[in-house]
Write a protein that holds these residues in place. Structure first.
Motif, PDB file in Angstrom:
ATOM      1  N   HIS A  35      19.653 -56.549 -14.630  1.00  0.00           N
ATOM      2  CA  HIS A  35      18.666 -56.787 -15.395  1.00  0.00           C
ATOM      3  C   HIS A  35      17.675 -57.783 -14.666  1.00  0.00           C
ATOM      4  O   HIS A  35      17.992 -58.686 -14.204  1.00  0.00           O
ATOM      5  N   ALA A  36      16.521 -57.417 -14.610  1.00  0.00           N
ATOM      6  CA  ALA A  36      15.456 -58.124 -13.700  1.00  0.00           C
ATOM      7  C   ALA A  36      15.178 -59.830 -14.664  1.00  0.00           C
ATOM      8  O   ALA A  36      14.918 -60.705 -13.875  1.00  0.00           O
ATOM      9  N   ASP A  37      15.560 -59.733 -15.968  1.00  0.00           N
ATOM     10  CA  ASP A  37      15.266 -61.060 -16.537  1.00  0.00           C
ATOM     11  C   ASP A  37      16.610 -62.017 -16.208  1.00  0.00           C
ATOM     12  O   ASP A  37      16.562 -63.079 -16.928  1.00  0.00           O
ATOM     13  N   GLU A  38      17.495 -61.513 -15.576  1.00  0.00           N
ATOM     14  CA  GLU A  38      18.695 -62.246 -15.285  1.00  0.00           C
ATOM     15  C   GLU A  38      18.901 -62.679 -14.073  1.00  0.00           C
ATOM     16  O   GLU A  38      19.833 -63.415 -13.502  1.00  0.00           O
ATOM     17  N   THR A  39      17.998 -62.526 -13.129  1.00  0.00           N
ATOM     18  CA  THR A  39      18.108 -62.757 -11.616  1.00  0.00           C
ATOM     19  C   THR A  39      18.301 -64.189 -11.336  1.00  0.00           C
ATOM     20  O   THR A  39      18.845 -64.704 -10.163  1.00  0.00           O
ATOM     21  N   GLY A  40      18.105 -65.118 -12.202  1.00  0.00           N
ATOM     22  CA  GLY A  40      18.425 -66.401 -11.806  1.00  0.00           C
ATOM     23  C   GLY A  40      19.508 -67.223 -12.514  1.00  0.00           C
ATOM     24  O   GLY A  40      19.974 -68.269 -12.431  1.00  0.00           O
ATOM     25  N   MET A  41      20.672 -66.234 -13.243  1.00  0.00           N
ATOM     26  CA  MET A  41      21.582 -66.564 -13.834  1.00  0.00           C
ATOM     27  C   MET A  41      22.676 -67.321 -12.933  1.00  0.00           C
ATOM     28  O   MET A  41      23.442 -68.014 -13.346  1.00  0.00           O
ATOM     29  N   LYS A  54      29.638 -60.756 -14.949  1.00  0.00           N
ATOM     30  CA  LYS A  54      28.697 -61.483 -15.663  1.00  0.00           C
ATOM     31  C   LYS A  54      27.279 -60.781 -15.554  1.00  0.00           C
ATOM     32  O   LYS A  54      26.431 -60.744 -16.759  1.00  0.00           O
ATOM     33  N   ALA A  55      26.853 -60.235 -14.564  1.00  0.00           N
ATOM     34  CA  ALA A  55      25.708 -59.393 -14.292  1.00  0.00           C
ATOM     35  C   ALA A  55      25.630 -58.021 -14.593  1.00  0.00           C
ATOM     36  O   ALA A  55      24.364 -57.357 -14.592  1.00  0.00           O
ATOM     37  N   LEU A  56      26.545 -57.222 -14.379  1.00  0.00           N
ATOM     38  CA  LEU A  56      26.747 -55.937 -14.520  1.00  0.00           C
ATOM     39  C   LEU A  56      26.685 -55.587 -16.040  1.00  0.00           C
ATOM     40  O   LEU A  56      27.896 -55.902 -16.846  1.00  0.00           O
ATOM     41  N   HIS A  57      26.213 -54.656 -16.417  1.00  0.00           N
ATOM     42  CA  HIS A  57      25.974 -53.921 -17.919  1.00  0.00           C
ATOM     43  C   HIS A  57      26.159 -52.642 -17.826  1.00  0.00           C
ATOM     44  O   HIS A  57      25.712 -51.920 -16.589  1.00  0.00           O
ATOM     45  N   LEU A  58      26.719 -52.025 -18.779  1.00  0.00           N
ATOM     46  CA  LEU A  58      26.857 -50.797 -18.963  1.00  0.00           C
ATOM     47  C   LEU A  58      25.852 -50.438 -20.151  1.00  0.00           C
ATOM     48  O   LEU A  58      25.924 -50.576 -21.305  1.00  0.00           O
ATOM     49  N   ASP A  59      24.597 -49.845 -19.802  1.00  0.00           N
ATOM     50  CA  ASP A  59      23.448 -49.441 -20.703  1.00  0.00           C
ATOM     51  C   ASP A  59      23.150 -47.709 -20.946  1.00  0.00           C
ATOM     52  O   ASP A  59      23.586 -47.136 -20.073  1.00  0.00           O
ATOM     53  N   GLU A  60      22.804 -47.583 -21.957  1.00  0.00           N
ATOM     54  CA  GLU A  60      22.221 -46.464 -22.213  1.00  0.00           C
ATOM     55  C   GLU A  60      20.821 -46.285 -21.817  1.00  0.00           C
ATOM     56  O   GLU A  60      19.934 -47.297 -22.244  1.00  0.00           O
ATOM     57  N   VAL A  61      20.553 -45.381 -20.722  1.00  0.00           N
ATOM     58  CA  VAL A  61      19.201 -45.321 -20.131  1.00  0.00           C
ATOM     59  C   VAL A  61      18.608 -44.107 -20.084  1.00  0.00           C
ATOM     60  O   VAL A  61      19.249 -43.053 -20.403  1.00  0.00           O
ATOM     61  N   ALA A  62      17.058 -44.422 -20.059  1.00  0.00           N
ATOM     62  CA  ALA A  62      16.448 -42.834 -20.168  1.00  0.00           C
ATOM     63  C   ALA A  62      16.708 -42.103 -18.890  1.00  0.00           C
ATOM     64  O   ALA A  62      16.884 -42.450 -17.779  1.00  0.00           O
ATOM     65  N   LEU A  63      16.653 -40.664 -19.143  1.00  0.00           N
ATOM     66  CA  LEU A  63      16.877 -39.797 -17.989  1.00  0.00           C
ATOM     67  C   LEU A  63      15.669 -39.826 -17.309  1.00  0.00           C
ATOM     68  O   LEU A  63      14.493 -39.691 -17.737  1.00  0.00           O
ATOM     69  N   PRO A  64      15.520 -40.066 -16.086  1.00  0.00           N
ATOM     70  CA  PRO A  64      14.488 -40.037 -15.153  1.00  0.00           C
ATOM     71  C   PRO A  64      13.634 -38.678 -14.895  1.00  0.00           C
ATOM     72  O   PRO A  64      14.449 -37.570 -15.019  1.00  0.00           O
ATOM     73  N   LEU A 108       4.924 -40.660  -8.045  1.00  0.00           N
ATOM     74  CA  LEU A 108       6.230 -40.424  -8.583  1.00  0.00           C
ATOM     75  C   LEU A 108       7.358 -41.594  -8.368  1.00  0.00           C
ATOM     76  O   LEU A 108       8.212 -41.572  -9.038  1.00  0.00           O
ATOM     77  N   THR A 109       7.234 -42.339  -7.245  1.00  0.00           N
ATOM     78  CA  THR A 109       8.034 -43.523  -7.079  1.00  0.00           C
ATOM     79  C   THR A 109       7.882 -44.630  -8.200  1.00  0.00           C
ATOM     80  O   THR A 109       8.745 -45.392  -8.027  1.00  0.00           O
ATOM     81  N   LYS A 110       6.944 -44.680  -8.807  1.00  0.00           N
ATOM     82  CA  LYS A 110       6.608 -45.530  -9.908  1.00  0.00           C
ATOM     83  C   LYS A 110       8.021 -45.782 -10.859  1.00  0.00           C
ATOM     84  O   LYS A 110       8.002 -46.496 -11.506  1.00  0.00           O
ATOM     85  N   ARG A 111       8.541 -44.441 -10.860  1.00  0.00           N
ATOM     86  CA  ARG A 111       9.803 -44.410 -11.849  1.00  0.00           C
ATOM     87  C   ARG A 111      10.637 -45.358 -11.365  1.00  0.00           C
ATOM     88  O   ARG A 111      11.470 -45.677 -12.266  1.00  0.00           O
ATOM     89  N   HIS A 112      10.866 -45.815 -10.255  1.00  0.00           N
ATOM     90  CA  HIS A 112      11.971 -46.443  -9.986  1.00  0.00           C
ATOM     91  C   HIS A 112      11.932 -48.124 -10.205  1.00  0.00           C
ATOM     92  O   HIS A 112      12.542 -48.804 -10.266  1.00  0.00           O
ATOM     93  N   ASP A 113      10.523 -48.558 -10.440  1.00  0.00           N
ATOM     94  CA  ASP A 113      10.238 -49.717 -10.562  1.00  0.00           C
ATOM     95  C   ASP A 113      10.474 -50.193 -12.109  1.00  0.00           C
ATOM     96  O   ASP A 113       9.378 -50.001 -13.058  1.00  0.00           O
ATOM     97  N   LEU A 114      11.661 -50.422 -12.599  1.00  0.00           N
ATOM     98  CA  LEU A 114      11.880 -50.483 -13.946  1.00  0.00           C
ATOM     99  C   LEU A 114      12.510 -52.175 -14.134  1.00  0.00           C
ATOM    100  O   LEU A 114      12.888 -52.721 -13.359  1.00  0.00           O
ATOM    101  N   PRO A 115      12.590 -52.615 -15.410  1.00  0.00           N
ATOM    102  CA  PRO A 115      13.238 -53.880 -15.640  1.00  0.00           C
ATOM    103  C   PRO A 115      14.836 -53.920 -15.465  1.00  0.00           C
ATOM    104  O   PRO A 115      15.514 -54.757 -15.811  1.00  0.00           O
ATOM    105  N   TYR A 116      15.193 -52.814 -15.263  1.00  0.00           N
ATOM    106  CA  TYR A 116      16.723 -52.596 -14.736  1.00  0.00           C
ATOM    107  C   TYR A 116      16.916 -51.519 -13.679  1.00  0.00           C
ATOM    108  O   TYR A 116      16.021 -50.732 -13.352  1.00  0.00           O
ATOM    109  N   HIS A 117      18.187 -51.941 -12.901  1.00  0.00           N
ATOM    110  CA  HIS A 117      18.385 -51.087 -11.875  1.00  0.00           C
ATOM    111  C   HIS A 117      19.790 -50.840 -11.902  1.00  0.00           C
ATOM    112  O   HIS A 117      20.725 -51.300 -12.084  1.00  0.00           O
ATOM    113  N   ILE A 118      19.834 -49.249 -12.011  1.00  0.00           N
ATOM    114  CA  ILE A 118      21.030 -48.561 -11.797  1.00  0.00           C
ATOM    115  C   ILE A 118      21.499 -48.487 -10.407  1.00  0.00           C
ATOM    116  O   ILE A 118      20.868 -47.947  -9.626  1.00  0.00           O
TER     117      ILE A 118
END
Length: 447
Positions: A35-41, A54-64, A108-118
């Motif tokens: 998650h982008a808001d945890e980069t300073g953890m 501590k940093a890896l999450h299993l999330d439900e994410v939207a299909l791109p 098209l590549t704007k899809r990749h700029d998200l507050p989470y990174h898979i």
């Protein structure tokens, strides 16, 4: 749920391309993220103390959205690479900087700029959908994916795709990676799944196998030839286990550096005879964090010559980086080659340049592989000439522990992650080929 329909279709082994094309795609799916808001953890902690769990999450994410030249793949299994570890501890920089830069490239590549990174740069699975302009692949195809992502709009990338100015590593410098139930890839990342391997075995070679091929075999790397003495650091690890196989297959003489008797035994099982257990023999190339010890380089070089009958390495297969690079430059023979990638122990290398320049040695930087190299590396796996080095697999829910194992070097070979596959051992369609090579395929599990 359509995720269950997708899994059932794959496991049945009877679904047709039309069946896959008519399974409705889910609006969301599970994926391993940072998650982008945890980069300073982890600020203020030493690298070793940063815990991927501590940093890896299993999330439900939207299909791109599926774009032209792309494919959506149902991921049966994936694997952990060191870039997943870097991503999870936000070193050397948080990967969101990569996603922001990629997102500025096009609509098209704007899809990749998200507050989470898979995350995830390996997969094996089944094609669900292909975008406009894709002709080679269709729904239902069983595939693996290499992690080379390029735009190929610049002339520089057409001789060697690794030189494309928009070259990126999928799942590290792009989003929608393989540690998920569904992944988005460029269709030219896809390659045929080796039919004699399980899903988790087929997912494990991808990144490291192609990287070792370019680094050691390709003309873009060291160009190894028969009879070359090849010093391989971490010879039972993710990268080193493939380098050891390529050296043996290519008629070279591997000198395998390992860190335990168990890892030495794995190298012997692969067929290597010349082995240095660096912990047992007490090599300490740094006398303190700022000072290297040339006497240890000399002792190490003498040990290599003792094993080889007096020969220095023609090629040094380098990937630890800072900890070992000074020794690597020193021990390479006059006119020899140090081929380097990764730098898992630190990016700022130090060495005595007198041993490089006065002895006409070469340092070659090597990064992943171009399309042709990745395809050739996968072809060797398909032909059972190179084998997976999978030691164990975790469920998607345990991806943090899998990354922790790699971070702490608690693993052998590669660590797999089951995504849609409900259990290990599934996905084999050529049992006869597997039976002929079962001991080699499973040898990392036996030690």
């Amino acid at each position: 749920m359509s995720i269950n329909e997708i899994r059932d279709a794959v496991l049945s082994g009877e679904a047709t391309p039309e069946d896959y094309a008519h399974i409705p795609l889910p609006a969301s799916y599970r994926a391993v993220t940072v998650h982008a808001d945890e980069t300073g953890m982890f600020e203020g902690l030493e690298t070793r103390e940063k815990d991927p769990r501590k940093a890896l999450h299993l999330d439900e994410v939207a299909l791109p959205e599926l774009g032209p030249g792309e494919a959506l793949v149902a991921v049966m299994a994936s694997a952990i690479n060191y870039n997943t570890v870097w991503s999870s501890i936000f070193e050397p920089v948080p990967t969101f900087a990569f996603l922001r830069k990629y997102g500025r490239l096009s609509e098209l590549t704007k899809r990749h700029d998200l507050p989470y990174h898979i995350l995830g740069s390996d997969l094996s699975g089944v094609v669900l959908r292909v975008g406009a302009g894709v002709n080679k692949w269709k729904p239902g195809d069983q595939v693996v994916a290499h992690c080379q992502s390029v735009e190929l709009e610049d002339a520089a990338g057409h001789g060697d795709t690794m030189l494309d100015p928009e070259q990126r590593i999928w799942g590290f410098e792009t989003n929608f990676g393989g540690l998920a139930e569904i992944a988005l890839v460029k269709a030219n990342q896809l390659m045929p799944k080796p039919a004699h391997l399980t899903w988790e075995e087929a997912a494990s070679p991808g990144l490291v196998n192609s990287t070792a091929y370019r680094q050691l075999v390709s003309r873009n790397g060291a160009g190894m030839k028969q009879g070359d003495v090849v010093l391989i650091w971490g010879a039972s690890g993710g990268l080193g286990s493939y380098a050891t196989q390529y050296a043996l297959n290519g008629g070279a003489i591997p000198v395998c550096v390992v860190s335990s008797p168990q890892k030495a035994e794995i190298c012997r099982a692969m067929g290597a005879e010349l082995i240095v257990d660096r912990n047992a023999e007490g090599y300490r190339f740094w006398s303190d964090p700022a000072t290297q010890d040339p006497k240890e380089w000399q002792r190490f070089g003498a040990r290599i010559r003792e094993l080889t009958g007096g020969d220095d390495p023609d090629i040094v297969f380098e990937h630890p980086g800072r900890e070992t690079f000074g020794a690597s430059v020193y021990v390479a023979r006059r006119g020899g080659t140090i081929v380097t990638c990764a730098s898992t122990s630190g990016f700022m290398h130090e060495y005595d340049n007198r041993y490089l320049w006065m002895n006409l040695k070469r340092v070659i930087g090597s990064h992943f592989a171009n399309y042709r190299e990745a395809w050739e590396a996968n072809r060797l796996v398909q032909k059972a000439m190179i084998h997976p080095t999978l030691s164990r697999s975790y469920g998607l829910e345990q991806a943090g522990q899998a990354a922790f194992d790699v971070h702490r070097n608690l693993h052998q070979g590669k660590v797999g992650v089951l995504c849609l596959a409900p259990a290990e051992g599934l996905g084999v369609s050529n049992g006869a080929l597997r039976d002929r090579h079962r001991s080699e395929i499973e040898r990392f599990r036996d030690v």
